[in-house]
Write a protein that holds these residues in place. Sequence first.
Motif, PDB file in Angstrom:
ATOM      1  N   TYR A  47       0.815  -1.215   0.000  1.00 18.04           N
ATOM      2  CA  TYR A  47       0.000   0.000   0.000  1.00 18.04           C
ATOM      3  C   TYR A  47       0.852   1.270   0.000  1.00 18.04           C
ATOM      4  CZ  TYR A  47      -3.947  -3.018   0.251  1.00 18.04           C
ATOM      5  OH  TYR A  47      -4.883  -3.972  -0.076  1.00 18.04           O
ATOM      6  N   GLU A  69      -4.151  -6.201   4.524  1.00 20.76           N
ATOM      7  CA  GLU A  69      -5.482  -6.646   4.094  1.00 20.76           C
ATOM      8  C   GLU A  69      -6.274  -7.205   5.276  1.00 20.76           C
ATOM      9  OE1 GLU A  69      -4.470  -9.454   1.048  1.00 20.76           O
ATOM     10  OE2 GLU A  69      -4.896  -7.983  -0.522  1.00 20.76           O
ATOM     11  N   GLU A 114      -9.526  -5.271   0.648  1.00 16.19           N
ATOM     12  CA  GLU A 114      -8.652  -4.106   0.781  1.00 16.19           C
ATOM     13  C   GLU A 114      -8.970  -3.377   2.084  1.00 16.19           C
ATOM     14  OE1 GLU A 114      -8.779  -1.679  -2.768  1.00 16.19           O
ATOM     15  OE2 GLU A 114      -6.881  -2.651  -3.272  1.00 16.19           O
TER      16      GLU A 114
END
Lengths: 651, 431, 140
Positions: free
Chosen positions: A93, A138, A570
């Motif tokens: 990310y 996640e 996500e």
Amino acid sequence: MSEELRIGVYVCHCGTNIAGVVNVKDVVEYAKTLPNVVVAKEYVFMCSAPGQQIIKEDIKNFKLNRVVVAACSPSLHEPTFRTATAEGGLNPYLFEMANIREHCSWVHPDEKEVATTKAKLLVKMAVAKASLLEPLSEIKFKVNNTALIIGGGVSGLAAARDLAARGIKTYLIDRSPTLGGRAARLGKLTYTEMKGIDVFKGLIRDVAGNRLIDVYTNTELVSVDGSVGNFKVKLVKNPRYVDAKCNLCGECAKVCPVEVPDEFEFGMSKRKAIYLPFKDAYPRIYVIDMKSCTRCLECVKVCPVGAINLNEKPSELTINVGGIIVAAGYDPYEPKTGEYGYKLSNKVITLFQLERLLDSEGPTKGELIVNGVKPKNIVFVMCVGSLSTTPDAYPYCSRMCCSSTIKNALVLREKYPDTNIYIAYKDVRTYGRGDEQLYMKAGENFVRFAKFKDAPKINIDQKGNLSVTLFEETLQEEITIPTDLVVLVVGMTPPRDIDKVRTTIKIGCGPEGFLREAHLKLRPVETATDGVYLAGAVTGPKNIIESIASGSAAASRTLALLSKEEVAVEPLIAVVNEDICSGCAICVAMCPYGAISLKIIDKNIRVAKVDSALCKGCGTCAAACPSGAMQQYGFKDAQIKAQVIAAMGEV
Amino acid sequence: MSYLPKPVLVIGGGIAGIQAALDLADQGIQVYLVEKTPSIGGKMMQLDKTFPTLDCSACILTPKMVAVARHPNIKLLTYSEVIEVTGSAGNFNVKILKKPRYVDEEKCIGCGICFNKCPSKVPDEFNLGMSQRRAIYVPFPQAVPLKATIDKEHCIYFTKQRCRVCEKVCPTKAINYEQKPETIELNVASIVVATGYQLIDPTLAAQYGYGKYQNVYISLEFERLLSSTGPTGGEIVRRSDNKHPKNIAFIQCVCSRDVKINPNCSAFCCMASVKHSILAKEHLPNVDCTIFYMDLRAFGKGYQEFYNRAMREFGVKFMRGKPAKIEEEPETKNLIITYEDTFTGLKKTMTFDMVVLAVGVKPIYPEALKLPLSEDGYVQLKNQYLDPVLTMIDGVYTVGVAAGAKDIPDSVVQSGNAAIKASILAGGAQK
Amino acid sequence: MKEFRPRIVVFACNWCTYAALDLAGTSRMKYPTNFLVVKEMCSGRVDPQYVLEAFRRGADGVIVAGCHPGDCHYIEGNYKTLRRMTLLKKLLEEFGIEKERFRLEWISASEADRFVEVANEMYEKIKNLGPLKIEIEGGR
């Protein structure tokens, strides 16, 4: 303690897709001047293995802690580059993408200089956001490995059959009183002696009585909550008024005084208010059509097994499933009154009505009898409701009708050798396997073809005689064909009330109303919403074979999800800064999922609390928060504002 | 999961095979994906864009190819062919021949030094011979696996016993001239045949002069001309003089819908040509495009709309009729098309700088399977309505163009269909 | 003098409008440059502050766009957007920002043509208005 930012920027040529318009070198040089960018490079295909390798190596060599790729839409390659970033040893990310293809080079092909400027701005925005990204992980959920299928036509049946064969518990619902959908009403099919009903029977053999399949007819969707792997679905089961004790004796229908047009026969015959939808209906139980029933109670009196209960009420039930397949089918195009003479003469019928007339179990026992006579001359008019032939018609092609028309022409030719058969067409699109041969066979069997560009005119004279006038394109002259029967080859349209299902489950649709696939080419049975799949004609016109194949394909994707123990989603969810939250609870009311509550942390201090299992990450709570305490991971105020600020200024 | 399913064999690494393999693997089934060329990707990899969305073909395909390579449940066997199949549904014994690459796959890092140094130049099949590759090569930059292969027939060492340049330059010592073919034996529950198609020899339609006239192309060649990874770097230029054409004709139904050569409709060529005409206009805004067609089969989702855009927005001309012949003007190498205007019935001629033939297709099948075929040359199906992908051999399924000419979305749908059928047989019934 | 090219910030939701902009690209539609997209998951994430920030920093126009009412991926996020932006519109006018400079649009994933239409229209109007005439921080 803040780490020193080290950002790597990678600009993709995408062959000439980007580099043909945007001056990539310029963009790279510009990127090098941006704050904290330690390396900027270009490559012909960043998504290729060598392209990804550059990222992985640079993360190590330049000690990068943020990665920006300027390439195509994140919907295509964000996962690719996130993976590459992770494989390079960074949190996935900490990656950001600038869309300089779909949003830049492809839409500004003639303005190379300004497109390059725009690409620089987009890179600047991405770098600004990247600078503020945080590592995230996640969120994993257990998968409920049961499935819901909406629609009991051939595609839904095929999906249920296949899922159950792999041990998946499946709920199959249909809002009508029987399974079977539309294919069960079709007559003889192409390249086989099978009829539509035989296909239905073939599928129902594996579905009926299957301990893994729960069938609910007369049942509609009420609401869907939850997300991929864990949907909570509310259904309402409308009363049938006849229960499983029904022994099909038919005494009830005999005494029922109400006659209404039979929808199974497209209104060409009548049924009673209590009726069996068709001979092989499933479940094989009579049903009362309460809209027409007069509650005279004659049926109740005569029923020998006491199966009828006129006071039955709708019942709600809730089921939990991991995946949903929407197989809601289609409706035939319904011409407006007067469109091609429709409803102005009973010698103008639709192709679907013809299928019923030619079916040995249809209203005329398979004889083509219209108004008591056998027509000598028959004209098929193709593309009714399709290809924008009339102002009300849809622009698309309905795909299955050309072959279907030719098949019917051949059936007629064989059964009634002395009829004259014309097919008025715009284009003959016999694209499918074996269809071209069928087309040739029709020509050899003296089926005559007339090509039109503008819609043919159906003339009905005072005596009720019919003729069809069209400008024949190959002859380049207007011709008029006198006829005894006009068959309107109507196309397929989205089911009339599909929007209710669509908005309940949150699926997009195209301009014509067919449901939208996740990707037209490569993800034809998936939707943009994880865990929701599409089967059959609900995405667009399909024939029976294609519908069954797509039902199985949807089952295959569903199975891929339901075979997993866990699903990862996500982590772009809401998060509270408890230090500044005043506990005003504005966010609590905002959340459509009830994911936010207040918790007491110290004496009388209350703060908002987000349930990460319920939050779906829309961010509306964050937009409403007056103090900025509520934020959304990946879309924090600071990150968004940084992008906005970066969008300004000279480059 | 609590059961141990048997593996499944997927033959063919084009989009249909890739999708079937991914579906099966995601369902927890072990998959062997066998591809006879050095890389997966198939015909879709050679396309520049796809209709009707004009997505970049490689861009949407490569993520799937990479997913295949990464998937723990997929064993990828490239440069390999199925040579023998015995047994029956649920229990097939399969022999696979893994051809020698003469490069150690474990060691090769795909760096490309070898093919930059290799002195032997060979026509590049990925670009349909319009450019050259070396005798040691990877078929295209995004190949999966990205491993070099020596083409023995053109390698100077194998033909003349000298050179060995690749061996000298390889940084990982991956070259192995002594590599031998390997036979791999597998036991699988079911087989998915996704072996695709080949284009029918365009010279069979001799009246169009393919191979004789330089500026007559087949559509797959045109696809490569459009592509930035193609032989001209994405420039549409004529073979004869390297100049941009001012007008291009696209002829439909070459070697399809033709009783003498192939009566079948090839299903995707109409839309491919519409796409070509739009892309030609995009590359060369002033080029004139004319499509000669019999019926314009824009049957899929969004296809008619795409066809309408070509006509209205891009000004592509559509001429109904199948041209009778093509002749070449010897000096200019321009092409004179003789056709019958079906709207007037008159014989006319038109001259074009370039002609692109939309050539029909025929299926390819693995010989080892001895699949019963139908009269149309495609595989015979047991019950195409109830089980649209099942062949006459239980446990063997066909998908993609091998099961009848079709476009990409229909191929992908069939792949899903075959995947779940194969998966059921693989013994994943209960958990 | 350099040609005035309005710079317009587009707040687009992930599910509808962002996809519509992608579709405009794959369909090779054309629209004026300098529409710069900031992606959100839902138009409901757009804090009116962001719009003010954009104008404050020198944007000549702002579009907030999401799924059609009833089609929101998050049930009703876009209704919240509607309420917030209606209020914001009034506020902007108070500030002397012409109404042509701010638009709230519903553009579904298949409506690339709708975006192009909005973009062309807005671009022309803002071009005629000229650059935003309020005091801005940091200059342009």
